[in-house]
Design a protein around this motif. Structure first.
Motif, mmCIF file in Angstrom:
data_model
loop_
_atom_site.group_PDB
_atom_site.id
_atom_site.type_symbol
_atom_site.label_atom_id
_atom_site.label_comp_id
_atom_site.label_asym_id
_atom_site.label_seq_id
_atom_site.Cartn_x
_atom_site.Cartn_y
_atom_site.Cartn_z
ATOM 1 N N ARG A 32 0.854 -1.192 0.000
ATOM 2 C CA ARG A 32 0.000 0.000 0.000
ATOM 3 C C ARG A 32 0.892 1.246 0.000
ATOM 4 N NH1 ARG A 32 0.784 -1.747 4.911
ATOM 5 N NH2 ARG A 32 1.041 -0.302 6.616
ATOM 6 N N ALA A 33 0.324 2.353 -0.374
ATOM 7 C CA ALA A 33 1.055 3.620 -0.358
ATOM 8 C C ALA A 33 1.595 3.878 1.041
ATOM 9 C CB ALA A 33 0.142 4.757 -0.789
ATOM 10 N N ASP A 34 2.817 4.326 1.126
ATOM 11 C CA ASP A 34 3.532 4.667 2.359
ATOM 12 C C ASP A 34 3.989 3.467 3.178
ATOM 13 O OD1 ASP A 34 3.431 7.443 1.887
ATOM 14 O OD2 ASP A 34 1.399 7.531 2.690
ATOM 15 N N GLN A 35 3.756 2.248 2.697
ATOM 16 C CA GLN A 35 4.292 1.066 3.374
ATOM 17 C C GLN A 35 5.803 1.064 3.176
ATOM 18 O OE1 GLN A 35 2.428 -2.653 2.321
ATOM 19 N NE2 GLN A 35 4.214 -3.844 2.930
ATOM 20 N N THR A 36 6.570 0.717 4.199
ATOM 21 C CA THR A 36 8.021 0.693 4.087
ATOM 22 C C THR A 36 8.459 -0.479 3.217
ATOM 23 O OG1 THR A 36 8.242 1.698 6.276
ATOM 24 C CG2 THR A 36 10.194 0.633 5.371
ATOM 25 N N LEU A 37 9.258 -0.172 2.196
ATOM 26 C CA LEU A 37 9.771 -1.175 1.268
ATOM 27 C C LEU A 37 11.110 -1.750 1.717
ATOM 28 C CD1 LEU A 37 9.113 0.747 -2.064
ATOM 29 C CD2 LEU A 37 7.709 -1.083 -1.073
ATOM 30 N N ALA A 38 11.982 -0.869 2.202
ATOM 31 C CA ALA A 38 13.340 -1.283 2.542
ATOM 32 C C ALA A 38 13.966 -0.283 3.502
ATOM 33 C CB ALA A 38 14.191 -1.367 1.273
ATOM 34 N N GLU A 39 15.088 -0.706 4.077
ATOM 35 C CA GLU A 39 15.898 0.185 4.909
ATOM 36 C C GLU A 39 17.209 0.422 4.177
ATOM 37 O OE1 GLU A 39 16.187 -2.054 8.521
ATOM 38 O OE2 GLU A 39 14.248 -1.336 9.233
ATOM 39 N N ILE A 40 17.589 1.690 4.040
ATOM 40 C CA ILE A 40 18.806 2.101 3.352
ATOM 41 C C ILE A 40 19.696 2.822 4.357
ATOM 42 C CG2 ILE A 40 19.767 3.537 1.521
ATOM 43 C CD1 ILE A 40 18.060 1.377 0.331
ATOM 44 N N GLU A 41 20.977 2.464 4.396
ATOM 45 C CA GLU A 41 21.927 3.148 5.274
ATOM 46 C C GLU A 41 22.758 4.122 4.458
ATOM 47 O OE1 GLU A 41 25.245 2.215 8.699
ATOM 48 O OE2 GLU A 41 24.558 0.596 7.438
ATOM 49 N N THR A 42 22.741 5.376 4.895
ATOM 50 C CA THR A 42 23.589 6.401 4.279
ATOM 51 C C THR A 42 24.732 6.689 5.242
ATOM 52 O OG1 THR A 42 22.475 8.298 5.280
ATOM 53 C CG2 THR A 42 21.530 7.419 3.226
ATOM 54 N N ASP A 43 25.566 7.645 4.903
ATOM 55 C CA ASP A 43 26.649 8.005 5.824
ATOM 56 C C ASP A 43 26.131 8.721 7.067
ATOM 57 O OD1 ASP A 43 25.955 10.230 4.334
ATOM 58 O OD2 ASP A 43 27.993 10.997 4.200
ATOM 59 N N LYS A 44 24.835 9.063 7.080
ATOM 60 C CA LYS A 44 24.266 9.807 8.205
ATOM 61 C C LYS A 44 23.288 8.999 9.058
ATOM 62 C CE LYS A 44 24.812 14.260 6.019
ATOM 63 N NZ LYS A 44 24.234 15.534 5.677
ATOM 64 N N ALA A 45 22.541 8.062 8.441
ATOM 65 C CA ALA A 45 21.489 7.365 9.186
ATOM 66 C C ALA A 45 20.946 6.187 8.382
ATOM 67 C CB ALA A 45 20.338 8.326 9.489
ATOM 68 N N VAL A 46 20.171 5.342 9.057
ATOM 69 C CA VAL A 46 19.393 4.315 8.375
ATOM 70 C C VAL A 46 18.020 4.913 8.113
ATOM 71 C CG1 VAL A 46 18.332 2.038 8.555
ATOM 72 C CG2 VAL A 46 20.644 2.408 9.432
ATOM 73 N N VAL A 47 17.587 4.867 6.841
ATOM 74 C CA VAL A 47 16.360 5.519 6.400
ATOM 75 C C VAL A 47 15.396 4.466 5.874
ATOM 76 C CG1 VAL A 47 15.416 7.230 4.794
ATOM 77 C CG2 VAL A 47 17.705 7.545 5.736
ATOM 78 N N GLU A 48 14.122 4.560 6.279
ATOM 79 C CA GLU A 48 13.088 3.689 5.735
ATOM 80 C C GLU A 48 12.572 4.308 4.443
ATOM 81 O OE1 GLU A 48 10.178 3.259 8.850
ATOM 82 O OE2 GLU A 48 11.345 1.665 9.788
ATOM 83 N N ILE A 49 12.480 3.502 3.381
ATOM 84 C CA ILE A 49 12.016 3.975 2.078
ATOM 85 C C ILE A 49 10.564 3.548 1.890
ATOM 86 C CG2 ILE A 49 12.401 3.944 -0.407
ATOM 87 C CD1 ILE A 49 14.698 5.202 1.253
ATOM 88 N N PRO A 50 9.630 4.509 1.805
ATOM 89 C CA PRO A 50 8.206 4.178 1.665
ATOM 90 C C PRO A 50 7.804 3.972 0.203
ATOM 91 C CG PRO A 50 8.444 6.535 1.890
ATOM 92 C CD PRO A 50 9.833 5.949 2.007
ATOM 93 N N SER A 51 6.758 3.204 0.015
ATOM 94 C CA SER A 51 6.181 3.026 -1.311
ATOM 95 C C SER A 51 5.455 4.304 -1.711
ATOM 96 C CB SER A 51 5.192 1.858 -1.303
ATOM 97 O OG SER A 51 4.539 1.749 -2.544
ATOM 98 N N PRO A 52 5.631 4.759 -2.950
ATOM 99 C CA PRO A 52 4.955 5.977 -3.381
ATOM 100 C C PRO A 52 3.460 5.770 -3.640
ATOM 101 C CG PRO A 52 6.195 5.053 -5.193
ATOM 102 C CD PRO A 52 6.520 4.235 -3.971
ATOM 103 N N ARG A 53 3.049 4.501 -3.817
ATOM 104 C CA ARG A 53 1.633 4.210 -4.097
ATOM 105 C C ARG A 53 1.363 2.729 -3.879
ATOM 106 N NH1 ARG A 53 4.303 5.193 -8.493
ATOM 107 N NH2 ARG A 53 4.574 3.618 -10.099
ATOM 108 N N THR A 54 0.105 2.345 -3.968
ATOM 109 C CA THR A 54 -0.296 0.943 -3.887
ATOM 110 C C THR A 54 0.099 0.241 -5.183
ATOM 111 O OG1 THR A 54 -2.123 1.491 -2.432
ATOM 112 C CG2 THR A 54 -2.298 -0.585 -3.652
ATOM 113 N N GLY A 55 0.551 -1.000 -5.076
ATOM 114 C CA GLY A 55 0.936 -1.745 -6.268
ATOM 115 C C GLY A 55 1.520 -3.095 -5.906
ATOM 116 N N THR A 56 2.050 -3.779 -6.900
ATOM 117 C CA THR A 56 2.661 -5.092 -6.733
ATOM 118 C C THR A 56 4.153 -4.983 -7.011
ATOM 119 O OG1 THR A 56 0.635 -6.181 -7.433
ATOM 120 C CG2 THR A 56 2.639 -7.495 -7.517
#
Length: 75
Positions: A32-56
């Protein structure tokens, strides 16, 4: 609707890349839209990446532990 999401605007200003820490979805999952897809680590923090919309989720763009550039397709 097939889902396509990239890394733009989710990792913070001035960040060019990140390392994929963990997938929270799999190919074939319906998300669904805004569901977290993955966690990405940058040089500053671990960031949760949300889905931009509902889909498969049709594919996973990189493997866990791999580096992904801002703007590269994530799913």
């Amino acid at each position: 609707m097939n889902l396509e999401a990239d890394l733009i605007h989710h990792v913070g200003e001035g960040i060019a890349e990140g390392q994929l820490v963990r997938w929270l979805v799999a190919v074939g999952d319906t998300v669904r839209a805004d569901q977290t897809l993955a966690e990405i680590e940058t040089d500053k923090a671990v960031v949760e990446i949300p889905s931009p919309r509902t889909g498969t989720v049709m594919r996973l763009g990189v493997g866990e532990g791999e580096t992904i550039q801002v703007g590269e397709i994530l799913v």
